[in-house]
Scaffold this motif. Structure first.
Motif, PDB file in Angstrom:
ATOM      1  N   ASN A 297       0.843  -1.198   0.000  1.00  0.00           N
ATOM      2  CA  ASN A 297       0.000   0.000   0.000  1.00  0.00           C
ATOM      3  C   ASN A 297       0.879   1.248   0.000  1.00  0.00           C
ATOM      4  N   PRO A 298       1.203   1.780  -1.174  1.00  0.00           N
ATOM      5  CA  PRO A 298       2.091   2.946  -1.230  1.00  0.00           C
ATOM      6  C   PRO A 298       1.484   4.184  -0.577  1.00  0.00           C
ATOM      7  N   GLY A 299       0.132   4.275  -0.550  1.00  0.00           N
ATOM      8  CA  GLY A 299      -0.490   5.442   0.073  1.00  0.00           C
ATOM      9  C   GLY A 299      -0.189   5.514   1.550  1.00  0.00           C
ATOM     10  N   VAL A 300      -0.322   4.381   2.255  1.00  0.00           N
ATOM     11  CA  VAL A 300      -0.042   4.360   3.691  1.00  0.00           C
ATOM     12  C   VAL A 300       1.442   4.574   3.938  1.00  0.00           C
ATOM     13  N   MET A 301       2.290   3.986   3.061  1.00  0.00           N
ATOM     14  CA  MET A 301       3.739   4.191   3.208  1.00  0.00           C
ATOM     15  C   MET A 301       4.083   5.677   3.081  1.00  0.00           C
ATOM     16  N   TYR A 302       3.429   6.356   2.130  1.00  0.00           N
ATOM     17  CA  TYR A 302       3.711   7.785   1.949  1.00  0.00           C
ATOM     18  C   TYR A 302       3.244   8.584   3.171  1.00  0.00           C
ATOM     19  N   ASP A 303       2.063   8.237   3.704  1.00  0.00           N
ATOM     20  CA  ASP A 303       1.566   8.936   4.898  1.00  0.00           C
ATOM     21  C   ASP A 303       2.514   8.740   6.079  1.00  0.00           C
ATOM     22  N   LYS A 304       3.046   7.520   6.239  1.00  0.00           N
ATOM     23  CA  LYS A 304       3.986   7.262   7.329  1.00  0.00           C
ATOM     24  C   LYS A 304       5.261   8.067   7.131  1.00  0.00           C
ATOM     25  N   ALA A 305       5.758   8.111   5.893  1.00  0.00           N
ATOM     26  CA  ALA A 305       6.972   8.879   5.622  1.00  0.00           C
ATOM     27  C   ALA A 305       6.767  10.359   5.941  1.00  0.00           C
ATOM     28  N   ALA A 306       5.586  10.888   5.590  1.00  0.00           N
ATOM     29  CA  ALA A 306       5.304  12.295   5.879  1.00  0.00           C
ATOM     30  C   ALA A 306       5.262  12.548   7.387  1.00  0.00           C
TER      31      ALA A 306
ATOM     32  N   SER B 267       6.796  11.304  -3.966  1.00  0.00           N
ATOM     33  CA  SER B 267       8.016  10.926  -3.230  1.00  0.00           C
ATOM     34  C   SER B 267       9.256  11.540  -3.898  1.00  0.00           C
ATOM     35  N   ARG B 268       9.238  11.554  -5.247  1.00  0.00           N
ATOM     36  CA  ARG B 268      10.380  12.179  -5.944  1.00  0.00           C
ATOM     37  C   ARG B 268      10.476  13.666  -5.634  1.00  0.00           C
ATOM     38  N   GLU B 269       9.302  14.309  -5.510  1.00  0.00           N
ATOM     39  CA  GLU B 269       9.326  15.726  -5.127  1.00  0.00           C
ATOM     40  C   GLU B 269       9.914  15.917  -3.740  1.00  0.00           C
ATOM     41  N   GLN B 270       9.555  15.019  -2.806  1.00  0.00           N
ATOM     42  CA  GLN B 270      10.098  15.112  -1.454  1.00  0.00           C
ATOM     43  C   GLN B 270      11.610  14.888  -1.435  1.00  0.00           C
ATOM     44  N   ARG B 271      12.072  13.997  -2.304  1.00  0.00           N
ATOM     45  CA  ARG B 271      13.503  13.705  -2.359  1.00  0.00           C
ATOM     46  C   ARG B 271      14.268  14.691  -3.226  1.00  0.00           C
TER      47      ARG B 271
ATOM     48  N   ASP C 109      14.096   6.928   3.435  1.00  0.00           N
ATOM     49  CA  ASP C 109      14.150   5.506   3.101  1.00  0.00           C
ATOM     50  C   ASP C 109      12.802   5.005   2.589  1.00  0.00           C
ATOM     51  N   LEU C 110      11.701   5.454   3.230  1.00  0.00           N
ATOM     52  CA  LEU C 110      10.371   5.068   2.762  1.00  0.00           C
ATOM     53  C   LEU C 110      10.049   5.674   1.403  1.00  0.00           C
ATOM     54  N   PHE C 111      10.428   6.952   1.214  1.00  0.00           N
ATOM     55  CA  PHE C 111      10.203   7.572  -0.091  1.00  0.00           C
ATOM     56  C   PHE C 111      10.930   6.791  -1.189  1.00  0.00           C
ATOM     57  N   ASP C 112      12.169   6.356  -0.890  1.00  0.00           N
ATOM     58  CA  ASP C 112      12.934   5.585  -1.880  1.00  0.00           C
ATOM     59  C   ASP C 112      12.272   4.244  -2.176  1.00  0.00           C
ATOM     60  N   GLN C 113      11.707   3.596  -1.142  1.00  0.00           N
ATOM     61  CA  GLN C 113      11.014   2.320  -1.365  1.00  0.00           C
ATOM     62  C   GLN C 113       9.803   2.511  -2.273  1.00  0.00           C
ATOM     63  N   ILE C 114       9.060   3.599  -2.073  1.00  0.00           N
ATOM     64  CA  ILE C 114       7.885   3.873  -2.926  1.00  0.00           C
ATOM     65  C   ILE C 114       8.327   4.103  -4.367  1.00  0.00           C
ATOM     66  N   ILE C 115       9.400   4.880  -4.550  1.00  0.00           N
ATOM     67  CA  ILE C 115       9.887   5.179  -5.897  1.00  0.00           C
ATOM     68  C   ILE C 115      10.341   3.897  -6.595  1.00  0.00           C
ATOM     69  N   GLU C 116      11.008   3.008  -5.849  1.00  0.00           N
ATOM     70  CA  GLU C 116      11.548   1.777  -6.437  1.00  0.00           C
ATOM     71  C   GLU C 116      10.464   0.742  -6.719  1.00  0.00           C
TER      72      GLU C 116
END
Length: 434
Positions: free
Chosen positions: A388-397, A428-432, A410-417
């Protein structure tokens, strides 16, 4: 992406269906449709605002505020919920009254569980007098009146619930019981038979549509399961201390016996002391073992109690509370084979729809500034549904808001990959800074 567009279309369809149900005061059905809408698109602020209004109409002020706060955080500009929150803030006594009403309901619930039914009725009567739209309080009050065979007052409370929520299943079920007990159901059946057999009706005949009577078989099974869990918890809390006391008594008797032998015989003192020390060591070991089970707040007893609370939440149709308790449940400590089928069914249900509720709880925690609590809920959601990339992004934020930049990156990179073609990967790319 096509699947994102498809999810938005499904969410809008459920929202429109929920809106239609709300317009005819099928509030329970509307709430279910709106929850499904948010399941497919949690950024659907119209659905979230309407769900908050439904909660508010049913007396659940706190749940309504949670939905509106999340909505305002998702859409700060041109959001209707801003008006709702302003209206509540302009009436500071409204929040205090809602808080007091909930406290009275909880106190009444405790009285009912301890069989102090008269006190429970007094508390609930006060609660519904302050807010007669509090559906949960009206239903519990009706149930207590039914248990005391006061069907007139039970019917009055149930009619008020059905005025607020026409399709409330519990209210319809309780009303069918009231009608059966008062003979009203038989009168209605006869009048319906007369109506369709073209017999002449008397002037005072009133034809009322039959209500749906819910089967109680599932409720009986659920009660048995709750009894099993509570029985195990009672064994751990009531029987285990008596075992500990018996072990202590046995070891104390052994010590006394050794002391008497020392004074009455010529056994070597060093041998007796060694045996005495061994007995005391066994006693201390037994006490430590029992204390680790009985006294540890995060141990076995606590987990059985949590499982009982989850089943109670299922019984109350409160899946949100069940998911919240499940987030802190350590299933490895529940080893009773009789409870494994129950636990597996709960785990399957949580994996199917619990992750969404935990995600919403995380969003609510973010809205209140509790980023650490939000991370806890997001972690629990990901344990149930890791893809679930949406929940992963919320956790990273949330991690980023706490200053944990490395973990967030690290979470942003996992979503991108792992999800390169999703909207979350782009964000995630914008955040990174890519």
């Amino acid at each position: 992406m096509d699947y994102v567009k498809r999810n938005h279309q499904i969410a809008n369809s459920y929202y429109n269906l929920g809106l239609e149900k709300a317009q005819i005061r099928d509030l329970s059905g509307a709430a279910e449709c709106l929850k499904k809408s948010l399941h497919f698109n949690k950024y659907q602020t119209d659905a979230r605002n309407l769900l908050g209004l439904i909660y508010y109409e049913m007396g659940e002020v706190a749940d309504a505020i949670v939905q509106w706060v999340i909505s305002l955080n998702l859409q700060p500009e041109d959001n209707r919920c801003d008006y709702y929150l302003d209206e509540i803030q302009r009436k500071p006594g409204r929040l205090e009254m809602a808080s007091q009403t909930v406290k009275k309901y909880n106190q009444a619930l405790w009285y009912a569980q301890t069989e102090a039914y008269d006190l429970a009725i007094l508390q609930l009567a006060a609660a519904v007098e302050e807010n007669d739209h509090y559906v949960k309080a009206q239903l519990l009050l009706a149930l207590l009146y039914i248990s005391q065979e006061n069907y007139t007052r039970a019917g009055k409370a149930l009619r008020r619930v059905l005025q607020i929520d026409r399709s409330n299943q519990k209210a319809l079920w309780y009303m069918s019981i009231v009608k059966e007990k008062t003979g009203r159901a038989e009168v209605e059946r006869q009048r319906m038979d007369n109506a369709f057999s073209h017999t002449k009706l008397e002037d005072d005949n009133i034809i009322l549509p039959p209500t749906y009577k819910e089967s109680t078989g599932g409720q009986v099974v659920l009660n048995i399961l709750i009894g099993v869990v509570l029985g195990v918890a009672a064994f751990m809390t009531l029987v285990m201390p008596s075992i500990e006391e018996r072990l202590n008594s046995e070891h104390n008797q052994e010590i006394i016996s050794y002391s008497e032998q020392l004074s009455q015989s010529n056994i070597r003192i060093d041998q007796l002391e060694a045996q005495l020390a061994q007995a005391e060591g066994d006693r201390d070991s037994a006490e430590a073992s029992l204390n680790s089970v009985v006294s540890d707040s995060g141990g076995t007893i606590s987990q059985y109690a949590s499982l009982a609370r989850i089943l109670q939440a299922y019984r109350d149709d409160d899946f949100r509370t069940a998911a919240q308790i499940y987030a802190g449940l350590n299933t490895s400590l529940i080893t009773d084979p009789n409870l494994q089928p129950i636990l597996e069914e709960i785990q399957g249900d949580m994996a199917d729809r619990g992750w969404q509720v935990l995600d919403e709880l995380g969003d609510a925690a973010v809205g209140s500034g509790d980023y650490a609590g939000a991370v806890t809920y997001y972690d629990a959601s990901l344990r149930l549904n890791g893809d679930n990339p949406g929940v992963m992004y919320d956790k990273a934020a949330a991690l980023q808001a706490q200053g944990q930049e490395e973990a967030a990156d690290d979470l942003f990179d996992q979503i991108i990959e792992n999800y390169p073609d999703t909207d979350y990967a782009a964000m995630s790319r914008e955040q990174r800074g890519y």
